[in-house]
Design a protein around this motif. Structure first.
Motif, PDB file in Angstrom:
ATOM      1  N   HIS A  96       0.825  -1.204   0.000  1.00 48.51           N
ATOM      2  CA  HIS A  96       0.000   0.000   0.000  1.00 48.51           C
ATOM      3  C   HIS A  96       0.863   1.259   0.000  1.00 48.51           C
ATOM      4  CE1 HIS A  96      -3.385   2.670   1.136  1.00 48.51           C
ATOM      5  NE2 HIS A  96      -2.518   3.234   1.943  1.00 48.51           N
ATOM      6  N   TYR A  97       1.821   1.304   0.951  1.00 50.41           N
ATOM      7  CA  TYR A  97       2.618   2.520   1.049  1.00 50.41           C
ATOM      8  C   TYR A  97       3.660   2.648  -0.033  1.00 50.41           C
ATOM      9  CZ  TYR A  97       0.136   4.437   4.892  1.00 50.41           C
ATOM     10  OH  TYR A  97      -0.857   5.003   5.645  1.00 50.41           O
ATOM     11  N   GLN A  98       4.088   1.564  -0.607  1.00 51.08           N
ATOM     12  CA  GLN A  98       4.973   1.617  -1.785  1.00 51.08           C
ATOM     13  C   GLN A  98       4.241   2.387  -2.889  1.00 51.08           C
ATOM     14  OE1 GLN A  98       7.860  -0.562  -1.329  1.00 51.08           O
ATOM     15  NE2 GLN A  98       8.760   0.607  -3.001  1.00 51.08           N
ATOM     16  N   ARG A  99       2.990   2.007  -3.145  1.00 49.75           N
ATOM     17  CA  ARG A  99       2.226   2.651  -4.204  1.00 49.75           C
ATOM     18  C   ARG A  99       1.813   4.070  -3.812  1.00 49.75           C
ATOM     19  NH1 ARG A  99      -2.676  -0.244  -5.027  1.00 49.75           N
ATOM     20  NH2 ARG A  99      -2.366  -1.033  -2.932  1.00 49.75           N
ATOM     21  N   PHE A 100       1.458   4.246  -2.538  1.00 49.53           N
ATOM     22  CA  PHE A 100       1.020   5.554  -2.049  1.00 49.53           C
ATOM     23  C   PHE A 100       2.087   6.601  -2.322  1.00 49.53           C
ATOM     24  CE2 PHE A 100      -1.536   7.994   1.056  1.00 49.53           C
ATOM     25  CZ  PHE A 100      -0.647   8.982   1.429  1.00 49.53           C
ATOM     26  N   TRP A 101       3.332   6.322  -1.919  1.00 50.25           N
ATOM     27  CA  TRP A 101       4.393   7.307  -2.072  1.00 50.25           C
ATOM     28  C   TRP A 101       4.862   7.428  -3.522  1.00 50.25           C
ATOM     29  CZ3 TRP A 101       4.079  10.613   1.495  1.00 50.25           C
ATOM     30  CH2 TRP A 101       3.814  10.246   2.811  1.00 50.25           C
ATOM     31  N   ALA A 102       4.846   6.321  -4.264  1.00 53.03           N
ATOM     32  CA  ALA A 102       5.233   6.405  -5.683  1.00 53.03           C
ATOM     33  C   ALA A 102       4.244   7.298  -6.435  1.00 53.03           C
ATOM     34  CB  ALA A 102       5.282   5.007  -6.298  1.00 53.03           C
ATOM     35  N   ASP A 103       2.954   7.098  -6.169  1.00 48.07           N
ATOM     36  CA  ASP A 103       1.904   7.943  -6.765  1.00 48.07           C
ATOM     37  C   ASP A 103       2.106   9.396  -6.377  1.00 48.07           C
ATOM     38  OD1 ASP A 103      -1.447   6.476  -6.927  1.00 48.07           O
ATOM     39  OD2 ASP A 103       0.421   6.008  -8.005  1.00 48.07           O
ATOM     40  N   SER A 104       2.362   9.619  -5.100  1.00 47.83           N
ATOM     41  CA  SER A 104       2.500  10.997  -4.601  1.00 47.83           C
ATOM     42  C   SER A 104       3.701  11.682  -5.239  1.00 47.83           C
ATOM     43  CB  SER A 104       2.631  11.002  -3.076  1.00 47.83           C
ATOM     44  OG  SER A 104       1.455  10.494  -2.483  1.00 47.83           O
ATOM     45  N   LEU A 105       4.813  10.960  -5.366  1.00 47.73           N
ATOM     46  CA  LEU A 105       5.994  11.579  -5.979  1.00 47.73           C
ATOM     47  C   LEU A 105       5.777  11.839  -7.468  1.00 47.73           C
ATOM     48  CD1 LEU A 105       9.064   9.889  -4.226  1.00 47.73           C
ATOM     49  CD2 LEU A 105       8.071  12.138  -3.832  1.00 47.73           C
ATOM     50  N   ALA A 106       5.037  10.961  -8.127  1.00 46.35           N
ATOM     51  CA  ALA A 106       4.725  11.202  -9.544  1.00 46.35           C
ATOM     52  C   ALA A 106       3.901  12.483  -9.672  1.00 46.35           C
ATOM     53  CB  ALA A 106       3.973  10.008 -10.132  1.00 46.35           C
ATOM     54  N   ALA A 107       2.963  12.668  -8.749  1.00 43.58           N
ATOM     55  CA  ALA A 107       2.127  13.865  -8.774  1.00 43.58           C
ATOM     56  C   ALA A 107       2.946  15.112  -8.437  1.00 43.58           C
ATOM     57  CB  ALA A 107       0.960  13.710  -7.790  1.00 43.58           C
ATOM     58  N   LEU A 108       3.882  14.974  -7.495  1.00 44.85           N
ATOM     59  CA  LEU A 108       4.757  16.102  -7.145  1.00 44.85           C
ATOM     60  C   LEU A 108       5.612  16.483  -8.348  1.00 44.85           C
ATOM     61  CD1 LEU A 108       6.088  18.135  -5.228  1.00 44.85           C
ATOM     62  CD2 LEU A 108       7.545  16.285  -4.386  1.00 44.85           C
ATOM     63  N   ASP A 109       6.090  15.473  -9.058  1.00 43.85           N
ATOM     64  CA  ASP A 109       6.881  15.691 -10.274  1.00 43.85           C
ATOM     65  C   ASP A 109       6.081  16.525 -11.263  1.00 43.85           C
ATOM     66  OD1 ASP A 109       9.056  13.471 -12.171  1.00 43.85           O
ATOM     67  OD2 ASP A 109       8.391  15.511 -12.611  1.00 43.85           O
ATOM     68  N   ALA A 110       4.851  16.087 -11.526  1.00 45.25           N
ATOM     69  CA  ALA A 110       4.000  16.798 -12.486  1.00 45.25           C
ATOM     70  C   ALA A 110       3.719  18.221 -11.999  1.00 45.25           C
ATOM     71  CB  ALA A 110       2.688  16.037 -12.682  1.00 45.25           C
ATOM     72  N   PHE A 111       3.478  18.355 -10.719  1.00 42.51           N
ATOM     73  CA  PHE A 111       3.170  19.656 -10.132  1.00 42.51           C
ATOM     74  C   PHE A 111       4.361  20.607 -10.271  1.00 42.51           C
ATOM     75  CE2 PHE A 111       1.169  22.627  -7.327  1.00 42.51           C
ATOM     76  CZ  PHE A 111       2.158  23.132  -6.495  1.00 42.51           C
ATOM     77  N   ALA A 112       5.570  20.082  -9.989  1.00 41.32           N
ATOM     78  CA  ALA A 112       6.757  20.941  -9.962  1.00 41.32           C
ATOM     79  C   ALA A 112       7.289  21.242 -11.358  1.00 41.32           C
ATOM     80  CB  ALA A 112       7.855  20.286  -9.118  1.00 41.32           C
ATOM     81  N   THR A 113       7.149  20.283 -12.271  1.00 38.04           N
ATOM     82  CA  THR A 113       7.757  20.480 -13.587  1.00 38.04           C
ATOM     83  C   THR A 113       6.727  20.824 -14.653  1.00 38.04           C
ATOM     84  OG1 THR A 113       7.569  18.150 -14.201  1.00 38.04           O
ATOM     85  CG2 THR A 113       9.567  18.803 -13.033  1.00 38.04           C
ATOM     86  N   GLY A 114       5.458  20.744 -14.316  1.00 34.79           N
ATOM     87  CA  GLY A 114       4.423  21.082 -15.282  1.00 34.79           C
ATOM     88  C   GLY A 114       4.215  20.022 -16.345  1.00 34.79           C
ATOM     89  N   ARG A 115       4.913  18.868 -16.187  1.00 31.55           N
ATOM     90  CA  ARG A 115       4.752  17.824 -17.207  1.00 31.55           C
ATOM     91  C   ARG A 115       3.603  16.916 -16.809  1.00 31.55           C
ATOM     92  NH1 ARG A 115      10.646  17.904 -17.948  1.00 31.55           N
ATOM     93  NH2 ARG A 115      10.974  16.309 -16.367  1.00 31.55           N
ATOM     94  N   LYS A 116       3.090  16.169 -17.786  1.00 28.84           N
ATOM     95  CA  LYS A 116       1.964  15.267 -17.540  1.00 28.84           C
ATOM     96  C   LYS A 116       2.388  14.194 -16.523  1.00 28.84           C
ATOM     97  CE  LYS A 116      -1.853  14.972 -20.075  1.00 28.84           C
ATOM     98  NZ  LYS A 116      -2.455  16.023 -19.527  1.00 28.84           N
ATOM     99  N   PRO A 117       1.492  13.813 -15.605  1.00 22.34           N
ATOM    100  CA  PRO A 117       1.881  12.820 -14.593  1.00 22.34           C
ATOM    101  C   PRO A 117       2.080  11.439 -15.225  1.00 22.34           C
ATOM    102  CG  PRO A 117      -0.454  13.350 -14.404  1.00 22.34           C
ATOM    103  CD  PRO A 117       0.110  14.258 -15.447  1.00 22.34           C
ATOM    104  N   THR A 118       3.127  10.742 -14.763  1.00 25.35           N
ATOM    105  CA  THR A 118       3.326   9.349 -15.196  1.00 25.35           C
ATOM    106  C   THR A 118       3.171   8.472 -13.953  1.00 25.35           C
ATOM    107  OG1 THR A 118       5.697   9.579 -14.835  1.00 25.35           O
ATOM    108  CG2 THR A 118       4.889   9.887 -17.076  1.00 25.35           C
ATOM    109  N   GLN A 119       2.631   7.296 -14.106  1.00 31.00           N
ATOM    110  CA  GLN A 119       2.376   6.425 -12.956  1.00 31.00           C
ATOM    111  C   GLN A 119       3.672   5.907 -12.344  1.00 31.00           C
ATOM    112  OE1 GLN A 119      -0.526   7.248 -11.673  1.00 31.00           O
ATOM    113  NE2 GLN A 119      -0.526   5.174 -10.951  1.00 31.00           N
ATOM    114  N   ARG A 120       4.546   5.403 -13.204  1.00 25.70           N
ATOM    115  CA  ARG A 120       5.796   4.850 -12.683  1.00 25.70           C
ATOM    116  C   ARG A 120       6.953   5.491 -13.403  1.00 25.70           C
ATOM    117  NH1 ARG A 120       3.388   3.225  -9.185  1.00 25.70           N
ATOM    118  NH2 ARG A 120       2.623   1.169  -8.663  1.00 25.70           N
TER     119      ARG A 120
END
Lengths: 150, 108
Positions: B81-105
């Motif tokens: 659960h938490y492996q996916r939780f944090w991976a998802d969150s970091l992908a979203a942070l990436d998209a938020f910070a760089t303006g690029r489309k979110p990628t799952q992995r």
């Protein structure tokens, strides 16, 4: 003593093309956190936080199936390198957990490493510290004995 | 759940669980499979019982141990659960910070 630290944990890392300070701030600014901390099918997160050591946060994640509250308190805030906080949620259950977020500069990008570990229960802590104080007691007694016979 | 994670943190206990995954065993049978004393095996088994990972069935003088995988799957579920939780969150942070489309992995 470190048997307690042998509890398995989760480590997740990602390299992001942004400066560490900017990514660091995105964790402690409610207006930003609410935008990106939306894992799985979270539609919206309501965020309240007090960005100081000892300060508390509450992140309520709204999903199509209900709302999940996450609470905790900041243990360490070292801009722009590290944030540590306790993390409690209905999923984490009983004793809560500890999250460490490290921001490592890599040129103009940043590698973020999240380490999430279960906190030992009070029983476990007592069991282990009991072990160490027991050993220290015995060393103390043995020392007292040798001094008495010297 | 701490008991479960603490229980599986020890390599001997993991080996005991692996043995019981093959088939139920008496405590004495387990002891002969490991190069440690019966006493040590018993201590390990008691920790595994306390964590709910092993069941003891007393049949006369035989104590038969069997594996109960349910708590292990809880610990595994937490980790996954938490492996996916944090991976998802970091992908979203990436998209938020760089303006690029979110990628799952993150792809290497």
């Amino acid at each position: 003593m470190n048997a307690v630290a042998q509890v398995p944990m989760v480590t997740v890392r990602r390299e992001i093309a942004a400066p560490a300070a900017e990514l660091f701030d995105a964790w402690l600014d409610p207006a930003k956190l609410t935008h990106w901390m939306r894992p799985f099918d979270t539609i919206r997160s309501d965020v309240k936080l007090d960005p100081r050591v000892g300060g508390e946060f509450e992140i309520v994640m709204h999903t199509p199936n209900g709302s999940v509250p996450h609470t905790g308190a900041y243990q360490e805030i070292s801009r722009p390198r590290r944030i540590v906080f306790t993390w409690n949620s209905p999923y984490a259950g009983d004793h809560g957990s500890l999250v460490t977020v490290d921001f490592n500069a890599k040129g103009r990008a940043t590698e973020i490493v999240i380490t999430h570990e279960r906190l030992p229960s009070e029983e476990m802590v007592k069991a282990h510290s009991g072990g160490w104080s027991g050993i220290l007691d015995r060393i103390g007694e043995a020392y007292a004995d040798t001094r008495a016979t010297a | 759940m701490d008991r479960v994670l603490g229980a599986i943190a020890d390599p001997t206990r993991r080996a005991i669980l692996a043995r019981l995954a093959e088939s139920d065993a008496r405590v004495t049978e387990l002891a002969s499979a490991f190069p440690i004393s019966l006493n040590s095996v018993s201590k390990h088994v008691r920790k595994l019982e306390a964590a709910g990972l092993v069941r003891r069935d007393i049949r006369g003088r035989d104590h038969v141990l069997s594996l109960d995988a349910a708590p292990l799957s809880e610990a595994a579920a937490w980790i996954s659960h938490y492996q996916r939780f944090w991976a998802d969150s970091l992908a979203a942070l990436d998209a938020f910070a760089t303006g690029r489309k979110p990628t799952q992995r993150k792809r290497k």
